[in-house]
Design a protein around this motif. Structure first.
Motif, mmCIF file in Angstrom:
data_model
loop_
_atom_site.group_PDB
_atom_site.id
_atom_site.type_symbol
_atom_site.label_atom_id
_atom_site.label_comp_id
_atom_site.label_asym_id
_atom_site.label_seq_id
_atom_site.Cartn_x
_atom_site.Cartn_y
_atom_site.Cartn_z
ATOM 1 N N ALA A 22 2.234 -1.822 -4.928
ATOM 2 C CA ALA A 22 0.745 -2.385 -4.532
ATOM 3 C C ALA A 22 -0.015 -2.019 -6.041
ATOM 4 C CB ALA A 22 0.076 -1.349 -3.786
ATOM 5 N N PRO A 23 -0.849 -2.729 -6.060
ATOM 6 C CA PRO A 23 -2.028 -2.859 -7.370
ATOM 7 C C PRO A 23 -2.379 -1.303 -7.614
ATOM 8 C CG PRO A 23 -2.495 -4.573 -5.921
ATOM 9 C CD PRO A 23 -1.433 -3.960 -5.173
ATOM 10 N N ILE A 24 -2.573 -1.051 -8.563
ATOM 11 C CA ILE A 24 -3.100 0.588 -8.761
ATOM 12 C C ILE A 24 -4.586 0.645 -8.225
ATOM 13 C CG2 ILE A 24 -3.912 0.055 -11.167
ATOM 14 C CD1 ILE A 24 -2.945 3.305 -10.124
ATOM 15 N N THR A 25 -5.239 -0.295 -8.014
ATOM 16 C CA THR A 25 -6.563 -0.445 -7.389
ATOM 17 C C THR A 25 -6.547 -0.278 -5.814
ATOM 18 O OG1 THR A 25 -6.340 -2.725 -7.473
ATOM 19 C CG2 THR A 25 -7.570 -1.699 -9.100
ATOM 20 N N GLY A 26 -5.298 -0.244 -5.326
ATOM 21 C CA GLY A 26 -4.779 -0.314 -3.882
ATOM 22 C C GLY A 26 -4.875 1.254 -3.333
ATOM 23 N N ALA A 27 -4.441 1.246 -2.091
ATOM 24 C CA ALA A 27 -4.224 2.605 -1.410
ATOM 25 C C ALA A 27 -2.829 2.742 -0.866
ATOM 26 C CB ALA A 27 -5.195 2.664 -0.508
ATOM 27 N N VAL A 28 -2.411 3.852 -0.469
ATOM 28 C CA VAL A 28 -1.126 4.060 0.392
ATOM 29 C C VAL A 28 -1.520 3.622 1.714
ATOM 30 C CG1 VAL A 28 0.395 5.945 1.447
ATOM 31 C CG2 VAL A 28 -0.673 6.313 -0.912
ATOM 32 N N PRO A 29 -0.461 2.543 2.265
ATOM 33 C CA PRO A 29 -0.619 1.727 3.462
ATOM 34 C C PRO A 29 -0.325 2.825 4.706
ATOM 35 C CG PRO A 29 1.478 1.293 2.440
ATOM 36 C CD PRO A 29 0.880 2.288 1.611
ATOM 37 N N ASP A 30 -0.895 2.437 5.672
ATOM 38 C CA ASP A 30 -0.842 3.026 6.953
ATOM 39 C C ASP A 30 0.407 2.661 7.830
ATOM 40 O OD1 ASP A 30 -1.024 4.452 9.426
ATOM 41 O OD2 ASP A 30 -3.130 4.008 9.516
ATOM 42 N N PRO A 31 1.394 3.264 8.166
ATOM 43 C CA PRO A 31 2.454 2.775 8.890
ATOM 44 C C PRO A 31 2.131 2.190 10.132
ATOM 45 C CG PRO A 31 2.901 5.284 8.468
ATOM 46 C CD PRO A 31 1.631 4.770 7.715
ATOM 47 N N ALA A 32 1.119 2.649 10.734
ATOM 48 C CA ALA A 32 0.523 2.013 12.029
ATOM 49 C C ALA A 32 0.279 0.661 12.049
ATOM 50 C CB ALA A 32 -0.740 3.005 12.539
ATOM 51 N N ALA A 33 -0.112 0.213 10.773
ATOM 52 C CA ALA A 33 -0.496 -1.394 10.644
ATOM 53 C C ALA A 33 0.777 -2.101 10.718
ATOM 54 C CB ALA A 33 -1.241 -1.485 9.310
ATOM 55 N N GLU A 34 1.839 -1.771 10.658
ATOM 56 C CA GLU A 34 3.267 -2.195 10.552
ATOM 57 C C GLU A 34 3.579 -2.614 11.864
ATOM 58 O OE1 GLU A 34 5.164 -3.682 8.274
ATOM 59 O OE2 GLU A 34 6.210 -4.385 9.970
ATOM 60 N N PRO A 35 3.629 -4.049 12.238
ATOM 61 C CA PRO A 35 4.256 -4.443 13.600
ATOM 62 C C PRO A 35 5.635 -3.905 14.105
ATOM 63 C CG PRO A 35 3.566 -6.224 12.364
ATOM 64 C CD PRO A 35 3.408 -5.127 11.510
ATOM 65 N N ASP A 36 6.355 -4.547 12.859
ATOM 66 C CA ASP A 36 8.022 -4.028 13.319
ATOM 67 C C ASP A 36 8.295 -2.657 13.425
ATOM 68 O OD1 ASP A 36 10.609 -3.773 13.131
ATOM 69 O OD2 ASP A 36 10.935 -5.188 11.526
ATOM 70 N N PRO A 37 8.882 -1.973 14.722
ATOM 71 C CA PRO A 37 8.895 -0.668 14.721
ATOM 72 C C PRO A 37 9.914 0.107 13.784
ATOM 73 C CG PRO A 37 9.679 -1.818 16.580
ATOM 74 C CD PRO A 37 9.068 -2.826 15.637
ATOM 75 N N ALA A 38 11.013 -0.928 13.298
ATOM 76 C CA ALA A 38 12.004 -0.449 12.532
ATOM 77 C C ALA A 38 11.186 0.032 11.130
ATOM 78 C CB ALA A 38 13.021 -1.168 12.241
ATOM 79 N N LYS A 39 10.423 -0.927 10.705
ATOM 80 C CA LYS A 39 9.840 -1.004 9.294
ATOM 81 C C LYS A 39 8.827 0.181 9.368
ATOM 82 C CE LYS A 39 10.473 -5.497 7.342
ATOM 83 N NZ LYS A 39 10.185 -6.886 7.622
ATOM 84 N N ARG A 40 8.084 0.437 10.393
ATOM 85 C CA ARG A 40 7.078 1.308 10.642
ATOM 86 C C ARG A 40 7.754 2.841 10.518
ATOM 87 N NH1 ARG A 40 5.446 1.244 16.243
ATOM 88 N NH2 ARG A 40 5.002 -0.986 15.868
ATOM 89 N N ALA A 41 9.001 2.756 11.120
ATOM 90 C CA ALA A 41 9.680 4.201 10.936
ATOM 91 C C ALA A 41 10.111 4.325 9.553
ATOM 92 C CB ALA A 41 10.892 4.204 12.077
ATOM 93 N N GLU A 42 10.535 3.332 8.798
ATOM 94 C CA GLU A 42 10.866 3.498 7.445
ATOM 95 C C GLU A 42 9.764 3.750 6.468
ATOM 96 O OE1 GLU A 42 12.359 -0.600 5.771
ATOM 97 O OE2 GLU A 42 13.150 0.468 3.980
ATOM 98 N N ILE A 43 8.619 3.233 6.741
ATOM 99 C CA ILE A 43 7.350 3.676 6.230
ATOM 100 C C ILE A 43 6.956 4.915 6.258
ATOM 101 C CG2 ILE A 43 5.090 2.954 5.498
ATOM 102 C CD1 ILE A 43 5.453 -0.233 6.196
ATOM 103 N N ALA A 44 6.945 5.279 7.621
ATOM 104 C CA ALA A 44 6.502 6.821 7.814
ATOM 105 C C ALA A 44 7.563 7.845 7.143
ATOM 106 C CB ALA A 44 6.602 6.914 9.327
ATOM 107 N N ARG A 45 8.839 7.465 7.135
ATOM 108 C CA ARG A 45 9.781 8.111 6.380
ATOM 109 C C ARG A 45 9.423 8.423 4.903
ATOM 110 N NH1 ARG A 45 15.268 9.857 6.610
ATOM 111 N NH2 ARG A 45 16.253 9.630 4.517
ATOM 112 N N MET A 46 9.227 7.261 4.420
ATOM 113 C CA MET A 46 8.944 7.290 2.832
ATOM 114 C C MET A 46 7.803 8.154 2.733
ATOM 115 S SD MET A 46 9.517 3.118 1.915
ATOM 116 C CE MET A 46 11.161 2.437 1.937
#
Lengths: 207, 468
Positions: free
Chosen positions: B300-324
């Motif tokens: 992400a751009p340095i001006t941004g923020a850490v994303p919220d996994p809850a905002a990810e619709p795909d459950p597999a990707k949501r789990a991946e982001i949460a794990r990260m």
């Protein structure tokens, strides 16, 4: 290289995407000068805790899957480094086939050099096979390379595709260097022509 | 073959020795770079089969992954690392392969020294048992990483069996804003297409923002083509390329150089040539970038923020982001520019060139590394180190509290004494932020040399543009 014809074996479900080669075999284990002996370090950080004890929730630490010879995963398996230590570690553990929606190019290529069959199947099919694999000891998959099919425990056959040349090498366990050596005359001719057309290509032996 | 062709098509066609019935090609390899980690089993294979190295004069070897970046005059302390380097030295002696020894000033990271020595040239095929061989594509060479079995195949036959890749074009249009570097551009590309976005393709990078890059920047971009999954990255050679190559130790000279340039000018993609896929980015929208996850696409751009996994619709990707986020020790919504760091690593085949060290020194000049931060600067080669010292960059950096090290892969991959401890967080100019990549339990944020130097001063990730 050991040939690959048919395989009936336990399949381990690993429903993770982007399994990188650092995850398959971390760099600290690459300091070997041999191909064998890496199986104990396969998936090291997933498999062992900080004290080196097995993590009981990791699939390959569970009873039937310790004997797994097939691995089923999600997208982009084997991404990252070119280290052939990744297929060497899989093979040393006993894995002869990996099924996933797609693979990183270098890893895919490296598998064939070591008698491991990487099989591309759509994500939904992988998920169905992962469900089969969750039945553990009761669910064995059969892979028939000659016929290009995976046979599910219920008998359903799923077709896959593979390059004819790679299939040929794998079915017969052939060393591809030996195959290429048969083209030595063509390589000689190519080199002579190249030296004539581009004589300025530098040699590393001359500073 | 007739009709308009891409740069990749032209290089490929010029290297096909034979085409097998199923389309697999025997591809001729002009240059083979060898290092200590992926070659021992290949030389052992040659020995076992009674084979020789077909063209030692096409081959160059160097040790880089295992070498310590502190004083090396006493050799390598760690026994396994020492054995791997000694094995390379025995193999190059036995098979007659040219070698830059560890104490030679030409030693360095294999992907830094190939171009630096004039051994990596436009229109050639270059391979190495290392995925970051894509770096050399910046010179207009078809360069890609291979496994150890293929290293053995090239040593024995000077060829590889290959299927032709598809053509992909990534156009970075317009002009990059001030403070946006080559690293930011390539991180933005990977963020857009993903780590499998280039699978099966050779990516040609085009557009004004690419043309405007110097050779160091172009090498940074092509270096990370592999992080987008591409077989190789390419940039068409131009006067920037030719001027950079001229006068390098192994480069052709005089009339030979002129003949080479005449050929190299025929290489760029013909008007109307077809790509299988084209992706366009607007350079003007690219800000300094930093990764927050454990895959280079999580950026992400340095001006941004850490994303919220809850905002990810795909459950597999949501789990991946949460794990990260768990692994990285980050919370959703946390501002990237507020993440504190423990270690800064400036170096690697991605960003270990003189231009990268100049960028870091420009930020460091007259400032101090924050208390509690360890900051390493590791030149990519002995010659980069020498040049930096001639420019006084080492003094600027050490006076600011940075460590000035010997050349090697260093903290990019945790195979030598430079590594992260569990839980330590690094701002790193390297190429991979995979779990454990820089040491077990280590946390990696990928960014540019300027951003890394600024983070060292601030003690946390920060927008380097504030230090301009």
């Amino acid at each position: 290289m050991e040939k690959f014809t048919t395989l009936t074996a336990i399949a381990a479900p690993l429903p993770l995407a982007n399994v990188d080669t650092d995850k398959i075999i971390p760099a600290r284990f690459l300091k070997t000068i041999r191909r064998s002996g890496l199986g104990v370090h396969l998936f090291d950080t997933l498999r062992y805790d900080e004290n080196g004890a097995e993590r009981p929730d990791f699939v390959l630490n569970q009873a039937p899957y310790r004997q797994a010879q097939i691995l089923i995963a999600h997208e982009n398996f084997g991404c990252g480094s070119s280290r052939e230590h990744a297929p060497w570690a899989l093979l040393d553990f006993g894995i002869r086939a990996v099924i996933a929606p797609d693979f990183a190019d270098i890893f895919y290529n490296n598998c064939f050099k070591n008698g491991i069959l990487p099989i591309r199947l759509p994500r939904a099919v992988c998920d169905a096979l992962i469900e089969d694999a969750r039945q553990g000891d009761n669910a064995r998959l059969t892979i028939d390379l000659a016929r290009e099919v995976v046979v599910r425990p219920n008998g359903e056959e799923i077709a896959f595709e593979i390059d004819p040349f790679r299939k040929h090498l794998l079915l017969h366990g052939l060393d591809d260097i030996g195959q290429t050596m048969a083209h030595a005359g063509a390589i000689d001719a190519f080199e002579r022509n190249r030296a004539a057309v581009q004589p300025w290509l530098p040699k590393t032996t001359l500073a | 073959m007739s009709g308009p062709r891409t740069l990749f098509d032209k290089i490929w066609d010029a290297h096909v020795v034979e085409r097998l019935p199923d389309g697999t090609c025997l591809l001729y390899i002009d240059r083979h770079l060898v290092h200590e980690v992926t070659s021992p089993q290949a030389f052992e294979g040659l020995r076992a089969a009674g084979r020789r190295v077909r063209r030692p004069e096409a081959t160059i070897a160097v040790a880089d992954h295992n070498v310590p970046t502190s004083d090396r005059s006493r050799g390598i302390a760690e026994p396994e690392s020492r054995l791997q380097v000694e094995t390379l030295e025995q193999n190059v002696a036995e098979f007659g392969v040219p070698y830059f020894p560890v104490l030679d000033e030409r030693q360095g990271i294999v992907h830094i020294i190939g171009p630096e020595q004039g051994l990596s040239l436009p229109g050639t095929t270059i391979v190495c048992g290392d995925s970051h061989t894509s770096t050399h594509g910046a010179l207009g060479a078809l360069a890609f990483g291979i496994g150890t079995s293929e290293v053995e195949h090239v040593l024995a036959t000077e060829t590889l069996l290959q299927k032709r890749a598809k053509n992909m074009r990534i156009e970075v249009a317009g002009q990059a804003p001030a403070g946006t570097t080559a690293k930011d551009i390539v991180l933005a590309i990977i963020g857009k297409i993903g780590t499998a976005g280039g699978t099966g393709h050779v990516i040609e990078f085009t557009g004004d923002a690419i043309r405007a890059l110097d050779m160091a920047g172009r090498m940074t971009v092509c270096n990370m083509a592999i992080e987008a999954g591409a077989r190789a990255g390419l940039i068409a050679p131009d006067d920037t390329t030719f001027d950079w190559i001229k006068g390098r130790p192994y480069a052709p000279e005089g009339a030979d150089f002129e003949a080479a340039v005449r050929y190299w000018r025929t290489l760029p993609t013909d008007p109307g040539a077809a790509y299988d896929r084209t992706v366009t980015l607007d350079a003007a929208t690219i800000a300094p970038m930093v990764t927050w996850g454990t895959s280079p696409e999580r950026v992400a751009p340095i001006t941004g923020a850490v994303p919220d996994p809850a905002a990810e619709p795909d459950p597999a990707k949501r789990a991946e982001i949460a794990r990260m986020l768990t692994y990285m020790g980050l919370t959703p919504g946390q501002k990237l520019a507020e993440i504190p760091i423990d270690v800064v690593f400036i170096g690697s085949c991605t960003n270990g060139r003189i231009e990268d060290i100049r960028a870091a020194a420009a930020i460091a000049r007259g400032r101090r590394v924050a208390a509690g931060v360890r900051a390493l600067v590791v030149p990519g080669s002995g010659l980069v180190k020498k040049q930096a010292e001639a420019e006084g960059l080492d003094r600027i950096l050490t006076e600011a509290g940075f460590e000035w090290r010997e050349p090697g892969c260093s903290m990019c991959l945790g195979m030598n004494p430079d590594k992260l401890s569990p839980g330590q967080r690094a701002a790193s100019t390297s190429n991979r932020n995979f779990e454990g990549r820089q040491g077990p339990g280590g946390r990696t944020h990928l960014l540019s040399p300027a951003m890394a130097a600024a983070a060292a001063i601030a003690g946390h990730l920060v927008d380097a543009r504030e230090f301009a």
